[in-house]
Design a protein around this motif. Structure first.
Motif, short mmCIF file in Angstrom:
data_model
loop_
_atom_site.label_atom_id
_atom_site.label_comp_id
_atom_site.label_asym_id
_atom_site.label_seq_id
_atom_site.Cartn_x
_atom_site.Cartn_y
_atom_site.Cartn_z
N TYR A 58 0.84 -1.20 0.00
CA TYR A 58 0.00 0.00 0.00
C TYR A 58 0.87 1.25 0.00
O TYR A 58 1.94 1.30 0.64
CB TYR A 58 -0.89 0.04 1.23
N HIS A 60 0.30 5.85 -0.17
CA HIS A 60 -0.71 6.89 0.01
C HIS A 60 -0.10 8.25 -0.31
O HIS A 60 1.12 8.41 -0.37
CB HIS A 60 -1.25 6.88 1.45
N ARG A 110 -4.90 -0.47 -7.30
CA ARG A 110 -6.33 -0.45 -6.95
C ARG A 110 -6.58 0.70 -5.99
O ARG A 110 -5.90 0.81 -4.97
CB ARG A 110 -6.74 -1.78 -6.32
N VAL A 112 -8.22 2.38 -3.02
CA VAL A 112 -8.89 1.91 -1.81
C VAL A 112 -10.05 2.85 -1.52
O VAL A 112 -9.84 4.04 -1.25
CB VAL A 112 -7.91 1.85 -0.62
N ASP A 114 -12.75 1.72 0.62
CA ASP A 114 -13.33 1.34 1.91
C ASP A 114 -12.65 2.13 3.02
O ASP A 114 -11.42 2.10 3.17
CB ASP A 114 -13.14 -0.16 2.14
N GLU A 117 -10.50 0.09 5.51
CA GLU A 117 -9.23 -0.37 4.92
C GLU A 117 -8.24 0.78 4.82
O GLU A 117 -7.05 0.62 5.14
CB GLU A 117 -9.47 -0.98 3.55
N ALA A 118 -8.73 1.95 4.38
CA ALA A 118 -7.85 3.11 4.26
C ALA A 118 -7.28 3.51 5.62
O ALA A 118 -6.08 3.83 5.74
CB ALA A 118 -8.61 4.28 3.64
N ALA A 152 -3.67 0.42 -3.36
CA ALA A 152 -3.18 -0.93 -3.13
C ALA A 152 -2.52 -1.45 -4.40
O ALA A 152 -2.96 -1.15 -5.51
CB ALA A 152 -4.33 -1.85 -2.73
#
Length: 214
Positions: A58, A60, A110, A112, A114, A117-118, A152
């Motif tokens: 992951y 960000h 992908r 994210v 949700d 999940e984030a 992701a």
């Protein structure tokens, strides 16, 4: 992981590995990865903090990032992590090398969406950088979460390559009068520097004074 033409090592294959027992510890020790992709024939790459959760890496950043907006479209990327363990100084310039552990992986991005999940990803990235920090901070508010994009990268395939040991000089160079050996390299934390505007009565936490990588 079964290698394909993308991950099969052709140069010094004995240094390569495709098992998660080798690959995942390298990912878990690294601090920064480099993510690359192709857009309209032009290669792009960015260094960025990351974390691994299971078989997913992951990253960000800001929702305003052009780079991340492209990744959010769900595209194929290549990700690299390298750990430098030493400078290998041979008697001959030709045989100089480095000791290292590296991973190259391929996957599709992908976005994210949700919230749970984030949130977990942001926690894990923080903890990946410095364990113990997440609970000792003001955690993100709704406004900050809306400004943050989480992506992701499902690990489709990967390979590791590792170089260890001493010099590999040619036998005829063994008696040359040049020093040979390895200069070990590690990430070495220095003395923490406290924010001068902070209340001096706030003590430095143990996870800062005792910080080290795996």
């Amino acid at each position: 992981m079964t290698p394909t033409s993308r991950t099969k090592l052709t140069r010094l294959p004995k240094r390569g590995a495709h098992d998660t027992a080798t690959i995942y510890p390298i990912l878990d020790e690294g601090l920064v990865c480099h993510v690359s992709y192709i857009l309209n024939g032009q290669p792009f790459m960015i260094p960025i903090a990351y974390c691994r959760i299971g078989d997913v890496v992951y990253i960000h950043g800001s929702v305003g990032s052009h780079f991340l907006r492209e990744l959010a479209k769900g595209i194929d990327v290549c990700l690299a992590v390298t750990l430098m363990d030493g400078l290998v100084l041979a008697r001959s310039a030709f045989h100089h090398s480095v000791n290292y552990r590296s991973v190259i992986l391929f996957g599709k991005t992908r976005l994210v969406t949700d919230d749970a999940e984030a949130w977990d990803v942001l926690k894990q990235i923080t903890e990946h950088l410095i364990p113990g920090r997440w609970e000792d901070t003001r955690q993100p508010n709704d406004s900050e979460m809306k400004k943050t994009m989480v992506l992701a990268i499902d690990i489709e395939e990967a390979s590791a390559k590792v170089r260890t040991g001493n010099v590999n000089d040619d036998p005829e160079d063994a008696d040359l009068p040049h020093w040979a050996g390895v200069v070990p390299l590690t990430i070495q934390p220095q003395t923490p520097i406290q924010d001068p505007s902070q209340n001096p009565e706030i003590t430095v936490p143990n996870y800062v004074t005792g910080y080290k990588r795996n």
